[in-house]
Design an enzyme around this catalytic site. Structure first.
Site, short mmCIF file in Angstrom:
data_model
loop_
_atom_site.label_atom_id
_atom_site.label_comp_id
_atom_site.label_asym_id
_atom_site.label_seq_id
_atom_site.Cartn_x
_atom_site.Cartn_y
_atom_site.Cartn_z
N ASP A 161 0.78 -1.29 0.01
CA ASP A 161 0.16 -0.23 0.15
C ASP A 161 0.70 1.14 0.01
O ASP A 161 0.96 1.83 -1.09
CB ASP A 161 -0.84 0.14 1.26
N GLU A 390 -1.14 -7.47 13.08
CA GLU A 390 -0.86 -7.17 11.72
C GLU A 390 0.46 -6.61 11.53
O GLU A 390 1.02 -7.33 10.61
CB GLU A 390 -2.00 -6.10 11.08
C1 9WN Z 1 -6.24 -2.97 1.02
C2 9WN Z 1 -5.84 -7.74 4.21
C3 9WN Z 1 -4.98 -6.84 3.04
C4 9WN Z 1 -3.60 -7.19 2.87
C5 9WN Z 1 -2.74 -6.30 2.51
C6 9WN Z 1 -2.56 -5.06 3.10
C7 9WN Z 1 -4.02 -4.40 3.55
C8 9WN Z 1 -5.85 -3.47 2.35
C9 9WN Z 1 -5.98 -2.22 3.15
O1 9WN Z 1 -4.82 -5.66 4.22
O2 9WN Z 1 -4.46 -4.06 2.39
O3 9WN Z 1 -6.34 -4.18 0.16
O4 9WN Z 1 -7.06 -2.01 3.68
O5 9WN Z 1 -5.04 -1.47 3.67
O6 9WN Z 1 -1.84 -4.17 2.79
O7 9WN Z 1 -1.36 -6.68 2.14
O8 9WN Z 1 -3.75 -8.24 1.83
O9 9WN Z 1 -5.01 -8.34 5.17
#
Ligand code: 9WN
Length: 419
Positions: A161, A390
Protein backbone atom coordinates in the site's frame (compact mmCIF):
# COMPACT_ATOMS: atom_id res chain seq x y z
CA UNK A 1 -1.86 -22.89 25.55
CA UNK A 2 1.05 -23.66 23.19
CA UNK A 3 2.05 -21.13 20.55
CA UNK A 4 0.78 -23.48 17.83
CA UNK A 5 -2.60 -23.85 19.54
CA UNK A 6 -2.86 -20.09 19.97
CA UNK A 7 -2.06 -19.57 16.28
CA UNK A 8 -4.63 -22.13 15.21
CA UNK A 9 -7.23 -20.47 17.45
CA UNK A 10 -6.71 -17.17 15.59
CA UNK A 11 -7.32 -18.85 12.23
CA UNK A 12 -10.37 -20.73 13.52
CA UNK A 13 -11.69 -17.50 15.06
CA UNK A 14 -11.45 -15.68 11.70
CA UNK A 15 -12.91 -18.59 9.72
CA UNK A 16 -16.03 -17.53 7.84
CA UNK A 17 -16.68 -21.11 6.66
CA UNK A 18 -15.50 -20.95 3.04
CA UNK A 19 -12.68 -18.49 3.62
CA UNK A 20 -10.62 -17.12 6.50
CA UNK A 21 -10.90 -13.37 7.01
CA UNK A 22 -7.55 -11.61 7.38
CA UNK A 23 -8.97 -10.23 10.63
CA UNK A 24 -12.41 -10.15 12.16
CA UNK A 25 -13.26 -6.45 11.97
CA UNK A 26 -10.74 -4.59 9.82
CA UNK A 27 -10.71 -7.02 6.87
CA UNK A 28 -14.00 -8.91 6.71
CA UNK A 29 -13.74 -10.34 3.16
CA UNK A 30 -11.41 -12.71 1.34
CA UNK A 31 -8.01 -11.35 0.35
CA UNK A 32 -5.78 -13.17 -2.12
CA UNK A 33 -2.35 -13.60 -0.53
CA UNK A 34 -3.85 -13.73 2.96
CA UNK A 35 -5.70 -16.88 1.88
CA UNK A 36 -2.55 -18.33 0.35
CA UNK A 37 -0.70 -17.84 3.65
CA UNK A 38 -3.58 -19.49 5.50
CA UNK A 39 -3.24 -22.49 3.15
CA UNK A 40 0.49 -22.70 3.99
CA UNK A 41 -0.33 -22.59 7.71
CA UNK A 42 -3.07 -25.21 7.52
CA UNK A 43 -1.28 -27.50 5.02
CA UNK A 44 -0.03 -29.99 7.59
CA UNK A 45 -2.87 -29.50 10.06
CA UNK A 46 -6.17 -29.42 8.21
CA UNK A 47 -5.62 -30.06 4.48
CA UNK A 48 -9.33 -30.38 3.74
CA UNK A 49 -9.98 -26.91 5.11
CA UNK A 50 -6.93 -25.62 3.20
CA UNK A 51 -8.39 -27.01 -0.05
CA UNK A 52 -11.66 -25.20 0.64
CA UNK A 53 -9.67 -21.97 1.02
CA UNK A 54 -8.01 -22.46 -2.38
CA UNK A 55 -11.35 -23.22 -4.03
CA UNK A 56 -13.11 -20.20 -2.54
CA UNK A 57 -10.34 -17.87 -3.73
CA UNK A 58 -10.46 -19.37 -7.22
CA UNK A 59 -14.20 -18.74 -7.34
CA UNK A 60 -13.14 -15.12 -7.88
CA UNK A 61 -11.04 -15.93 -10.97
CA UNK A 62 -11.95 -13.89 -14.06
CA UNK A 63 -12.49 -15.48 -17.50
CA UNK A 64 -9.11 -14.19 -18.68
CA UNK A 65 -7.30 -15.87 -15.77
CA UNK A 66 -6.85 -13.01 -13.28
CA UNK A 67 -7.22 -14.00 -9.62
CA UNK A 68 -8.17 -10.69 -7.98
CA UNK A 69 -6.83 -9.32 -4.72
CA UNK A 70 -10.25 -9.40 -3.03
CA UNK A 71 -13.30 -11.64 -3.32
CA UNK A 72 -16.56 -10.34 -1.84
CA UNK A 73 -18.43 -13.46 -0.79
CA UNK A 74 -21.94 -12.23 -0.06
CA UNK A 75 -22.26 -11.11 3.55
CA UNK A 76 -23.32 -7.79 5.05
CA UNK A 77 -20.27 -5.94 6.41
CA UNK A 78 -19.24 -2.36 6.81
CA UNK A 79 -16.02 -2.02 4.83
CA UNK A 80 -14.93 0.60 2.36
CA UNK A 81 -14.09 0.22 -0.50
CA UNK A 82 -16.67 -2.55 -0.95
CA UNK A 83 -18.11 -4.23 -4.07
CA UNK A 84 -19.93 -1.11 -5.30
CA UNK A 85 -16.67 0.85 -5.63
CA UNK A 86 -15.08 -1.93 -7.70
CA UNK A 87 -18.22 -2.62 -9.76
CA UNK A 88 -16.72 -5.82 -11.18
CA UNK A 89 -20.07 -7.05 -12.50
CA UNK A 90 -20.01 -4.33 -15.14
CA UNK A 91 -16.68 -5.61 -16.51
CA UNK A 92 -16.18 -8.16 -19.25
CA UNK A 93 -15.12 -11.59 -18.00
CA UNK A 94 -15.85 -10.94 -14.32
CA UNK A 95 -17.02 -13.96 -12.30
CA UNK A 96 -20.43 -14.40 -10.62
CA UNK A 97 -19.07 -13.37 -7.24
CA UNK A 98 -18.12 -9.68 -6.85
CA UNK A 99 -14.37 -8.98 -6.73
CA UNK A 100 -11.84 -6.18 -6.87
CA UNK A 101 -10.11 -5.43 -10.18
CA UNK A 102 -6.53 -5.51 -8.91
CA UNK A 103 -4.15 -8.36 -8.12
CA UNK A 104 -1.88 -9.28 -5.21
CA UNK A 105 1.58 -10.86 -5.13
CA UNK A 106 0.67 -14.35 -6.39
CA UNK A 107 1.56 -16.74 -3.57
CA UNK A 108 -1.16 -19.28 -4.42
CA UNK A 109 0.90 -21.77 -6.47
CA UNK A 110 3.53 -21.78 -3.70
CA UNK A 111 0.77 -22.47 -1.17
CA UNK A 112 -0.74 -25.27 -3.25
CA UNK A 113 2.70 -26.84 -3.52
CA UNK A 114 3.12 -26.72 0.27
CA UNK A 115 -0.31 -28.29 0.61
CA UNK A 116 0.51 -30.99 -1.90
CA UNK A 117 3.75 -31.83 -0.12
CA UNK A 118 1.94 -32.14 3.22
CA UNK A 119 -1.11 -33.99 1.88
CA UNK A 120 -0.85 -35.14 -1.75
CA UNK A 121 -4.15 -35.22 -3.62
CA UNK A 122 -3.94 -35.76 -7.39
CA UNK A 123 -7.60 -35.04 -8.08
CA UNK A 124 -7.30 -31.69 -6.33
CA UNK A 125 -4.19 -30.82 -8.35
CA UNK A 126 -5.91 -31.75 -11.59
CA UNK A 127 -8.71 -29.39 -10.62
CA UNK A 128 -6.62 -26.35 -9.60
CA UNK A 129 -3.36 -26.53 -11.59
CA UNK A 130 -5.01 -25.43 -14.89
CA UNK A 131 -6.46 -22.43 -13.03
CA UNK A 132 -3.06 -21.52 -11.62
CA UNK A 133 -1.57 -21.85 -15.11
CA UNK A 134 -4.26 -19.50 -16.47
CA UNK A 135 -3.52 -16.97 -13.73
CA UNK A 136 0.21 -17.00 -14.44
CA UNK A 137 -0.37 -16.68 -18.18
CA UNK A 138 -2.57 -13.72 -17.38
CA UNK A 139 0.39 -11.98 -15.72
CA UNK A 140 2.56 -12.60 -18.77
CA UNK A 141 -0.10 -11.33 -21.15
CA UNK A 142 -1.50 -8.37 -19.24
CA UNK A 143 1.28 -7.12 -17.02
CA UNK A 144 4.64 -7.60 -18.77
CA UNK A 145 6.70 -4.48 -19.39
CA UNK A 146 8.34 -5.36 -22.73
CA UNK A 147 11.48 -3.36 -22.01
CA UNK A 148 12.50 -4.86 -18.67
CA UNK A 149 10.57 -8.15 -18.85
CA UNK A 150 9.19 -7.44 -15.38
CA UNK A 151 5.56 -7.30 -14.29
CA UNK A 152 3.95 -3.91 -13.71
CA UNK A 153 1.65 -3.06 -10.82
CA UNK A 154 -1.04 -0.39 -11.17
CA UNK A 155 -1.70 0.36 -7.53
CA UNK A 156 0.01 0.21 -4.12
CA UNK A 157 -2.72 -2.22 -3.09
CA UNK A 158 -1.11 -4.71 -5.47
CA UNK A 159 1.93 -4.94 -3.19
CA UNK A 160 2.55 -2.84 -0.06
CA UNK A 161 0.00 0.00 0.00
CA UNK A 162 1.83 3.08 1.33
CA UNK A 163 5.46 1.87 1.15
CA UNK A 164 7.75 4.90 0.63
CA UNK A 165 8.99 3.42 -2.65
CA UNK A 166 5.65 4.43 -4.15
CA UNK A 167 5.71 8.03 -2.86
CA UNK A 168 7.09 9.62 -6.02
CA UNK A 169 4.75 7.72 -8.30
CA UNK A 170 1.79 8.58 -6.08
CA UNK A 171 2.74 12.25 -5.91
CA UNK A 172 2.04 12.48 -9.66
CA UNK A 173 -1.60 11.51 -9.17
CA UNK A 174 -4.07 14.39 -9.14
CA UNK A 175 -6.62 13.35 -6.54
CA UNK A 176 -8.78 16.47 -6.76
CA UNK A 177 -11.46 14.92 -8.93
CA UNK A 178 -12.70 12.29 -6.48
CA UNK A 179 -15.36 12.53 -3.81
CA UNK A 180 -14.22 12.48 -0.16
CA UNK A 181 -13.33 8.95 0.88
CA UNK A 182 -15.31 7.14 3.56
CA UNK A 183 -12.64 5.50 5.68
CA UNK A 184 -13.70 2.51 7.75
CA UNK A 185 -10.12 1.45 8.60
CA UNK A 186 -9.42 4.42 10.89
CA UNK A 187 -12.55 3.63 12.89
CA UNK A 188 -10.77 0.45 13.96
CA UNK A 189 -7.05 1.25 13.95
CA UNK A 190 -5.24 4.46 15.05
CA UNK A 191 -4.87 6.84 12.09
CA UNK A 192 -1.11 7.22 12.78
CA UNK A 193 -0.71 3.50 11.95
CA UNK A 194 -2.52 3.75 8.59
CA UNK A 195 -2.13 5.57 5.23
CA UNK A 196 -3.20 9.23 5.09
CA UNK A 197 -6.48 10.61 3.68
CA UNK A 198 -4.52 11.99 0.72
CA UNK A 199 -3.14 8.50 0.06
CA UNK A 200 -6.69 7.18 0.05
CA UNK A 201 -7.87 9.86 -2.35
CA UNK A 202 -5.04 8.84 -4.71
CA UNK A 203 -5.95 5.16 -4.26
CA UNK A 204 -9.56 5.89 -5.19
CA UNK A 205 -8.53 8.06 -8.16
CA UNK A 206 -6.50 5.14 -9.50
CA UNK A 207 -9.35 2.67 -8.97
CA UNK A 208 -11.76 4.96 -10.86
CA UNK A 209 -9.30 5.37 -13.74
CA UNK A 210 -8.71 1.62 -13.96
CA UNK A 211 -12.43 0.81 -13.66
CA UNK A 212 -13.18 2.99 -16.70
CA UNK A 213 -10.89 0.67 -18.66
CA UNK A 214 -12.28 -2.59 -17.24
CA UNK A 215 -9.06 -2.78 -15.14
CA UNK A 216 -7.09 -3.53 -18.34
CA UNK A 217 -5.10 -0.44 -19.40
CA UNK A 218 -3.50 -1.03 -22.75
CA UNK A 219 -0.55 -0.73 -22.90
CA UNK A 220 0.36 -1.10 -19.21
CA UNK A 221 2.54 2.00 -19.47
CA UNK A 222 -0.66 4.04 -20.01
CA UNK A 223 -1.56 3.53 -16.35
CA UNK A 224 -0.89 6.64 -14.23
CA UNK A 225 0.79 4.43 -11.63
CA UNK A 226 2.94 1.77 -13.32
CA UNK A 227 5.59 0.36 -11.05
CA UNK A 228 8.08 -2.50 -11.53
CA UNK A 229 7.65 -3.92 -8.07
CA UNK A 230 10.47 -6.22 -6.91
CA UNK A 231 8.43 -8.17 -4.31
CA UNK A 232 5.63 -9.01 -6.71
CA UNK A 233 8.11 -10.12 -9.37
CA UNK A 234 10.13 -12.23 -6.92
CA UNK A 235 6.95 -13.85 -5.60
CA UNK A 236 5.81 -14.63 -9.14
CA UNK A 237 9.22 -16.11 -10.06
CA UNK A 238 9.00 -18.54 -7.14
CA UNK A 239 5.33 -19.26 -7.87
CA UNK A 240 6.24 -20.15 -11.47
CA UNK A 241 8.85 -22.65 -10.21
CA UNK A 242 6.30 -24.12 -7.82
CA UNK A 243 3.68 -24.33 -10.56
CA UNK A 244 6.13 -26.16 -12.84
CA UNK A 245 6.78 -28.69 -10.07
CA UNK A 246 3.06 -29.19 -9.54
CA UNK A 247 2.53 -29.68 -13.28
CA UNK A 248 5.31 -32.21 -13.53
CA UNK A 249 3.88 -34.04 -10.51
CA UNK A 250 0.69 -34.74 -12.45
CA UNK A 251 2.34 -35.37 -15.82
CA UNK A 252 1.70 -31.94 -17.35
CA UNK A 253 4.41 -30.08 -19.28
CA UNK A 254 5.93 -27.48 -16.93
CA UNK A 255 8.22 -25.82 -19.45
CA UNK A 256 6.28 -22.55 -19.86
CA UNK A 257 6.36 -21.98 -16.10
CA UNK A 258 10.04 -22.95 -15.76
CA UNK A 259 10.98 -20.60 -18.61
CA UNK A 260 8.90 -17.81 -17.09
CA UNK A 261 10.68 -18.25 -13.74
CA UNK A 262 14.08 -18.08 -15.47
CA UNK A 263 13.11 -14.95 -17.41
CA UNK A 264 11.85 -13.23 -14.30
CA UNK A 265 15.00 -14.08 -12.38
CA UNK A 266 17.14 -12.69 -15.20
CA UNK A 267 15.01 -9.53 -15.40
CA UNK A 268 15.27 -9.03 -11.64
CA UNK A 269 19.04 -9.59 -11.87
CA UNK A 270 19.29 -6.74 -14.35
CA UNK A 271 18.06 -4.34 -11.65
CA UNK A 272 21.26 -4.86 -9.59
CA UNK A 273 23.24 -1.70 -8.87
CA UNK A 274 26.83 -2.69 -8.13
CA UNK A 275 27.81 0.61 -6.56
CA UNK A 276 24.91 0.62 -4.14
CA UNK A 277 25.25 -3.11 -3.53
CA UNK A 278 21.48 -3.34 -3.86
CA UNK A 279 18.65 -3.62 -6.37
CA UNK A 280 17.10 -0.58 -7.98
CA UNK A 281 13.42 -0.11 -8.63
CA UNK A 282 11.70 1.62 -11.47
CA UNK A 283 8.43 3.22 -12.19
CA UNK A 284 7.58 3.34 -15.90
CA UNK A 285 7.26 7.12 -15.56
CA UNK A 286 10.56 7.70 -13.72
CA UNK A 287 13.48 6.08 -11.93
CA UNK A 288 12.82 5.27 -8.28
CA UNK A 289 16.43 4.21 -7.60
CA UNK A 290 17.40 2.15 -4.58
CA UNK A 291 14.43 2.88 -2.37
CA UNK A 292 15.59 1.83 1.07
CA UNK A 293 12.53 -0.36 1.52
CA UNK A 294 12.62 -4.08 2.08
CA UNK A 295 11.56 -4.50 -1.55
CA UNK A 296 15.26 -4.06 -2.39
CA UNK A 297 15.95 -7.41 -0.69
CA UNK A 298 13.19 -9.51 -2.28
CA UNK A 299 15.38 -10.89 -5.09
CA UNK A 300 16.90 -13.05 -2.32
CA UNK A 301 13.57 -14.85 -1.98
CA UNK A 302 13.71 -15.83 -5.65
CA UNK A 303 17.39 -16.82 -5.60
CA UNK A 304 18.33 -14.04 -8.03
CA UNK A 305 21.82 -12.94 -6.86
CA UNK A 306 24.85 -15.22 -6.93
CA UNK A 307 26.27 -16.23 -3.57
CA UNK A 308 28.69 -13.27 -3.20
CA UNK A 309 26.15 -10.45 -3.76
CA UNK A 310 23.60 -12.41 -1.75
CA UNK A 311 26.04 -12.51 1.17
CA UNK A 312 26.53 -8.78 0.78
CA UNK A 313 22.77 -8.12 0.83
CA UNK A 314 22.42 -10.19 3.99
CA UNK A 315 25.41 -8.70 5.86
CA UNK A 316 25.09 -5.08 4.76
CA UNK A 317 21.29 -4.79 4.67
CA UNK A 318 19.01 -7.61 5.81
CA UNK A 319 20.77 -8.49 9.08
CA UNK A 320 22.50 -5.14 9.71
CA UNK A 321 20.97 -3.57 12.87
CA UNK A 322 21.24 -0.03 11.46
CA UNK A 323 19.32 -1.08 8.30
CA UNK A 324 16.67 -3.83 8.30
CA UNK A 325 18.18 -6.16 10.88
CA UNK A 326 17.60 -7.04 14.55
CA UNK A 327 17.55 -3.96 16.74
CA UNK A 328 16.14 -5.74 18.61
CA UNK A 329 13.34 -6.86 16.26
CA UNK A 330 13.51 -7.47 12.53
CA UNK A 331 12.89 -7.24 9.59
CA UNK A 332 11.90 -3.59 9.27
CA UNK A 333 9.93 -2.81 6.11
CA UNK A 334 11.99 0.36 5.60
CA UNK A 335 15.69 0.71 6.41
CA UNK A 336 16.33 2.48 9.72
CA UNK A 337 18.86 4.56 7.78
CA UNK A 338 16.14 5.92 5.49
CA UNK A 339 14.63 9.37 6.16
CA UNK A 340 11.26 7.75 5.42
CA UNK A 341 11.54 5.21 8.25
CA UNK A 342 8.47 5.45 10.50
CA UNK A 343 8.35 2.67 13.11
CA UNK A 344 4.57 2.85 13.63
CA UNK A 345 3.07 3.44 10.21
CA UNK A 346 1.89 0.44 8.20
CA UNK A 347 4.32 -0.43 5.37
CA UNK A 348 6.65 2.46 6.26
CA UNK A 349 8.83 0.73 8.86
CA UNK A 350 7.07 -1.84 11.11
CA UNK A 351 7.89 -5.55 11.08
CA UNK A 352 5.45 -7.78 9.15
CA UNK A 353 5.45 -11.54 9.63
CA UNK A 354 5.00 -12.33 5.93
CA UNK A 355 8.08 -10.29 5.04
CA UNK A 356 10.08 -12.23 7.65
CA UNK A 357 8.78 -15.47 6.21
CA UNK A 358 9.87 -14.50 2.67
CA UNK A 359 13.32 -13.52 3.94
CA UNK A 360 13.72 -16.77 5.91
CA UNK A 361 12.83 -18.74 2.79
CA UNK A 362 15.41 -16.72 0.86
CA UNK A 363 18.13 -17.29 3.46
CA UNK A 364 17.44 -21.02 3.43
CA UNK A 365 17.62 -21.12 -0.32
CA UNK A 366 21.23 -19.89 -0.09
CA UNK A 367 22.09 -22.18 2.81
CA UNK A 368 22.54 -19.19 5.14
CA UNK A 369 21.20 -21.36 7.94
CA UNK A 370 22.51 -19.40 10.92
CA UNK A 371 20.74 -16.23 9.78
CA UNK A 372 17.60 -18.14 8.83
CA UNK A 373 17.49 -19.71 12.31
CA UNK A 374 18.12 -16.36 13.96
CA UNK A 375 15.28 -14.73 12.05
CA UNK A 376 12.93 -17.64 12.66
CA UNK A 377 13.69 -17.51 16.39
CA UNK A 378 13.15 -13.74 16.50
CA UNK A 379 9.88 -13.99 14.60
CA UNK A 380 8.50 -16.67 16.90
CA UNK A 381 9.64 -14.69 19.98
CA UNK A 382 7.86 -11.63 18.64
CA UNK A 383 4.51 -13.38 18.14
CA UNK A 384 4.85 -15.10 21.54
CA UNK A 385 5.35 -11.75 23.26
CA UNK A 386 3.02 -9.52 21.29
CA UNK A 387 0.43 -11.84 19.78
CA UNK A 388 -0.50 -12.45 16.14
CA UNK A 389 -0.98 -8.85 15.19
CA UNK A 390 -0.89 -7.28 11.74
CA UNK A 391 2.48 -5.52 12.22
CA UNK A 392 4.91 -4.62 15.02
CA UNK A 393 6.90 -1.62 16.22
CA UNK A 394 10.48 -2.77 15.53
CA UNK A 395 12.15 -1.31 18.63
CA UNK A 396 9.61 -2.15 21.32
CA UNK A 397 7.80 -5.06 19.63
CA UNK A 398 4.49 -3.32 20.39
CA UNK A 399 1.54 -4.77 18.43
CA UNK A 400 0.16 -2.41 15.75
CA UNK A 401 -2.69 -2.50 13.24
CA UNK A 402 -5.33 -5.17 13.49
CA UNK A 403 -5.08 -7.77 16.28
CA UNK A 404 -5.66 -11.53 15.75
CA UNK A 405 -4.36 -11.33 12.21
CA UNK A 406 -4.66 -14.55 10.22
CA UNK A 407 -1.44 -14.54 8.20
CA UNK A 408 0.74 -13.78 11.23
CA UNK A 409 -0.77 -16.87 12.88
CA UNK A 410 -0.61 -19.03 9.74
CA UNK A 411 3.03 -18.26 8.97
CA UNK A 412 4.01 -18.76 12.62
CA UNK A 413 2.55 -22.26 12.28
CA UNK A 414 4.73 -22.83 9.24
CA UNK A 415 7.85 -21.51 11.00
CA UNK A 416 7.15 -23.71 14.05
CA UNK A 417 6.94 -26.72 11.78
CA UNK A 418 10.36 -25.99 10.30
CA UNK A 419 12.05 -25.56 13.69
C1 9WN B 1 -6.23 -3.04 0.96
C2 9WN B 1 -5.69 -7.79 4.03
C3 9WN B 1 -4.91 -6.77 3.23
C4 9WN B 1 -3.55 -7.32 2.79
C5 9WN B 1 -2.67 -6.22 2.22
C6 9WN B 1 -2.59 -5.09 3.22
C7 9WN B 1 -3.97 -4.56 3.52
C8 9WN B 1 -5.87 -3.45 2.38
C9 9WN B 1 -6.02 -2.23 3.28
O1 9WN B 1 -4.78 -5.61 4.04
O2 9WN B 1 -4.53 -3.98 2.36
O3 9WN B 1 -6.28 -4.16 0.12
O4 9WN B 1 -7.14 -1.91 3.65
O5 9WN B 1 -5.01 -1.57 3.58
O6 9WN B 1 -1.75 -4.08 2.77
O7 9WN B 1 -1.38 -6.75 1.95
O8 9WN B 1 -3.72 -8.32 1.82
O9 9WN B 1 -4.90 -8.25 5.09
Amino acid sequence: MSLADAALAVIRGNDAGEFVKPSERLYPWQWNWDSAFVVIGLAGIDPDRARTEVRSLLRGQWADGMVPHMVFHPQPVDYWPGPDVWDSHGCEGAPGVATSGLIAPPVLATAVRALDEAAPDDAFLEEVVPKLEASHRWFQRERTDPESGLMVIFHGWESADNAPRFDRALARIDANGVEPVRRTDTLRVAAEERPTDLDYRCYLTLVRWLRERGYRPDPPSAAPFAYLDLPLNAVLAVAEEDLASLQERIGVDGRRARDAAAHLRAALGAMWDEEAGAYRERDLHGDAGVTGTVADLFPLYAGVPDDAPARRLVDEHLMAPDRFGPSPWAVTTVSRASPDFDPRNYWRGPVWINVNWFMIRGLERYGFQAEADQLRGLTLDLVSRSGFTEYYEPTTGEPLGSREFSWSAALALDLLRER
